[in-house]
Structures are given as structure tokens and as C-alpha cells.
Design an enzyme around this catalytic site. Structure first.
Site, PDB file in Angstrom:
ATOM      1  N   CYS A  64       0.845  -1.187   0.000  1.00 25.92           N
ATOM      2  CA  CYS A  64       0.000   0.000   0.000  1.00 25.92           C
ATOM      3  C   CYS A  64       0.887   1.246   0.000  1.00 25.92           C
ATOM      4  CB  CYS A  64      -0.914  -0.019   1.221  1.00 25.92           C
ATOM      5  SG  CYS A  64      -1.894   1.490   1.419  1.00 25.92           S
ATOM      6  N   CYS A  67       0.395   3.148   3.664  1.00 19.83           N
ATOM      7  CA  CYS A  67       0.930   2.678   4.955  1.00 19.83           C
ATOM      8  C   CYS A  67       1.955   1.549   4.832  1.00 19.83           C
ATOM      9  CB  CYS A  67      -0.221   2.213   5.845  1.00 19.83           C
ATOM     10  SG  CYS A  67      -1.015   0.686   5.291  1.00 19.83           S
ATOM     11  N   CYS A 112      -7.033  -1.183   1.421  1.00 19.58           N
ATOM     12  CA  CYS A 112      -6.017  -1.661   2.356  1.00 19.58           C
ATOM     13  C   CYS A 112      -6.687  -1.854   3.711  1.00 19.58           C
ATOM     14  CB  CYS A 112      -4.895  -0.640   2.446  1.00 19.58           C
ATOM     15  SG  CYS A 112      -3.714  -0.974   3.768  1.00 19.58           S
ATOM     16  N   CYS A 115      -4.926   0.962   6.528  1.00 16.42           N
ATOM     17  CA  CYS A 115      -5.182   2.411   6.474  1.00 16.42           C
ATOM     18  C   CYS A 115      -6.498   2.747   5.782  1.00 16.42           C
ATOM     19  CB  CYS A 115      -4.024   3.146   5.815  1.00 16.42           C
ATOM     20  SG  CYS A 115      -3.893   2.925   4.026  1.00 16.42           S
ATOM     21  N   CYS A 135      -7.913  -5.586  -9.888  1.00 17.64           N
ATOM     22  CA  CYS A 135      -7.498  -4.509 -10.785  1.00 17.64           C
ATOM     23  C   CYS A 135      -7.120  -3.315  -9.915  1.00 17.64           C
ATOM     24  CB  CYS A 135      -8.653  -4.186 -11.725  1.00 17.64           C
ATOM     25  SG  CYS A 135      -8.242  -3.017 -13.015  1.00 17.64           S
TER      26      CYS A 135
END
Length: 146
Positions: A64, A67, A112, A115, A135
Site C-alpha cells: 500500500c 501505509c 487496504c 489504512c 485490478c
């Protein structure tokens, strides 16, 4: 009690106390460039074919961009022809999912888990073994080579 996207109410959310979830919008704006902020915090979508991660072929992990939580392994990446980095599975526990109706059709959106940053949408047109295509917006990811 509010659950993370895709979690049932009453389910244990391992990231519920994450400091990443306590950041203000102003703090996110300071931490992220404009494109990444738009995708992660405003559920935007980058233009197809614009991410350098589409051409990334090295072994490693995709994390991510907000984070740094690891989300995907390079072994799971495939060329979908859509213009966005695509994966057929994800690191268990790293994503939360919810239904999105923004374009008038129900789609499964994923974020995510730590976060809550928007990553992309999952579709049932991927390769074996899962038949799924995660995707992902390249702006929402950082590649960490092995």
C-alpha cells in the site's frame, strides 16, 4: 461498532487501533502526492496505462502506498490488458471489501485493511487458479523488489 470494509459487524478487525486510521485529511494530503491522495483517500481512478508498475517484471512485493502494508506478491501479477496492474489473489488479511455503485452497477471495491486506502476493484474474469482479477491503481501501490 463500525467494521472495516468487507468485515462483518462484530468481527475482529486486527487493524482497528492502527494509527494510520487516525490521520486527518490534512495529514494525508501532506504525506501523499496529488495522484496517490486522489486514489487512496478519494477513491479515484488513475488513467489506464499510466502506471510504471504495468511494466514491472521483477520479483518482489506490492505494498500500500499509504501505509506500506504488503498486499500482493509479484508471482500473482498478470497482464490483464486493462491498463492497470492486476493480480489473481492477495496476501490474506491485507484487504477489506465493500460494494460500490458509483457507475450504476454493483462492483466489489477493495481497500487496504490497515489504512483503509482505496486500491481498486475485483472482477470475476482473472486467470486460474482463482478466476479473479484484482485490478489495482498503480498510484495506490509501491513496489518493493526482493
Amino acid at each position: 461498532m463500525v467494521a472495516a470494509p468487507g468485515m462483518a459487524l462484530g468481527a475482529t478487525d486486527p487493524y482497528a487501533a492502527s494509527p494510520w486510521r487516525k490521520l486527518s485529511d490534512a495529514e494525508w494530503r501532506k504525506r501523499l502526492d496529488a495522484g496517490t491522495y486522489n486514489v487512496l483517500r478519494r477513491e479515484g481512478t488513475e488513467l489506464a496505462g499510466t502506471s510504471p508498475l504495468n511494466r514491472e517484471k521483477r520479483r518482489g512485493t506490492y505494498a500500500c502506498a499509504g501505509c506500506a502494508l504488503p498486499l500482493f506478491k509479484s508471482d500473482w501479477k498478470f497482464e490483464s490488458g486493462t491498463g492497470w496492474p492486476s493480480f489473481y489473489t492477495y496476501i490474506k488479511g491485507s484487504l477489506g471489501k465493500k460494494t460500490d455503485h458509483k457507475i450504476g452497477v454493483a462492483r466489489t471495491e477493495y481497500h487496504c485493511a490497515r489504512c483503509l486506502g482505496h486500491q481498486g476493484h475485483v472482477f470475476p474474469d482473472g486467470p486460474r487458479p482463482t478466476g479473479l482479477r484484482y485490478c489495482n491503481n498503480g498510484d495506490a501501490l509501491r513496489f518493493i523488489p526482493t
